[in-house]
Design a protein around this motif. Structure first.
Motif, PDB file in Angstrom:
ATOM      1  N   GLN A 215       0.850  -1.187   0.000  1.00 59.60           N
ATOM      2  CA  GLN A 215       0.000   0.000   0.000  1.00 59.60           C
ATOM      3  C   GLN A 215       0.889   1.242   0.000  1.00 59.60           C
ATOM      4  OE1 GLN A 215      -2.789   2.137   3.219  1.00 59.60           O
ATOM      5  NE2 GLN A 215      -3.565   0.140   2.588  1.00 59.60           N
TER       6      GLN A 215
ATOM      7  N   GLU B  35      -4.170   7.593   8.079  1.00 58.05           N
ATOM      8  CA  GLU B  35      -3.985   6.258   7.510  1.00 58.05           C
ATOM      9  C   GLU B  35      -2.562   6.013   7.033  1.00 58.05           C
ATOM     10  OE1 GLU B  35      -7.067   5.089   4.719  1.00 58.05           O
ATOM     11  OE2 GLU B  35      -8.509   6.379   5.755  1.00 58.05           O
TER      12      GLU B  35
ATOM     13  N   ASP C  81      -0.692   2.945   8.304  1.00 61.22           N
ATOM     14  CA  ASP C  81      -0.931   1.606   7.779  1.00 61.22           C
ATOM     15  C   ASP C  81      -0.236   1.347   6.448  1.00 61.22           C
ATOM     16  OD1 ASP C  81      -2.718   1.108   9.930  1.00 61.22           O
ATOM     17  OD2 ASP C  81      -4.323   2.142   8.843  1.00 61.22           O
TER      18      ASP C  81
ATOM     19  N   GLN D  97       8.667   1.471   7.221  1.00 55.40           N
ATOM     20  CA  GLN D  97       8.044   2.125   6.067  1.00 55.40           C
ATOM     21  C   GLN D  97       9.102   2.783   5.199  1.00 55.40           C
ATOM     22  OE1 GLN D  97       5.552   4.743   8.573  1.00 55.40           O
ATOM     23  NE2 GLN D  97       3.761   3.955   7.450  1.00 55.40           N
TER      24      GLN D  97
END
Length: 200
Positions: A3, A58, A61, A94
């Motif tokens: 994502q 968000e 995530d 990330q």
């Protein structure tokens, strides 16, 4: 399926967002791209309205978080408590990237402490004033944090993302339709060498 989140705000720079969104949106099977902000839509510096896919919170995530830029938009977003408090980022898990003044968000969050970064030359003095070691480079990579300076450095930033998630073949795939006719070899050398030279 990875994502990828692209973060925008009011008065974002059109090409910084749209070029990243277009390049990364060409892949339908390996990752999804979400546009995040504090409102259902944000207006660009040239007056384009872009709908968001979710709230900026968000980003926590996402596997990859990329920040757009904006001459007027970034200073306003830096002072927006809702926006800044929602940025829960973790460079240990990330990939984090920015275009031009998007690096200011990393600086304010303390993510550029003791490492170098880049931004657009016009924004360099302000980033230096925040205590950041700013290099005059198109791309600077420190671990999982990449900062890019100049709109067209999106080629290097998105290329870095593709290579980190997959490989150089994936990078060439997402860039293939962008490269000017007859210049594939020139751009391959330029992109490949720019990403390699950016690693600190």
């Amino acid at each position: 399926m990875y994502q990828i989140a692209i973060v925008i705000f009011d008065e974002f720079t059109d090409i910084d967002f749209f070029l990243m969104r277009d390049i990364l949106g060409r892949t339908k099977t390996d990752w999804t791209v979400k546009v995040l902000g504090t409102k259902p839509s944000h207006r660009s510096s040239l007056g384009m309205t872009v709908a968001t896919d979710g709230h900026v919170a968000e980003v926590a995530d996402a596997d990859v978080v990329l920040f757009s830029s904006g001459y007027k938009g970034v200073p306003a977003a830096l002072e927006d408590t809702e926006f800044m408090s929602a940025l829960k980022l973790d460079p240990t898990r990330q990939l984090l990237g920015s275009i031009c003044a998007g690096s200011f968000f990393f600086a304010k969050l303390g993510l550029l402490d003791n490492i170098s970064a880049t931004t657009h030359p016009d924004a360099k003095p302000a980033l230096v004033a925040m205590g950041v070691d700013v290099e005059d480079c198109a791309l600077v990579i420190n671990g999982n944090i990449a900062t890019a300076g100049g709109c067209l450095s999106s080629l290097y930033l998105t290329g870095w993302v593709a290579e980190r998630l997959f490989d150089s073949a994936k990078r060439r795939e997402i860039h293939r339709q962008l490269i000017p006719a007859g210049q594939a070899d020139i751009y391959e050398t330029l992109i490949q060498s720019s990403i390699a030279a950016a690693i600190r």
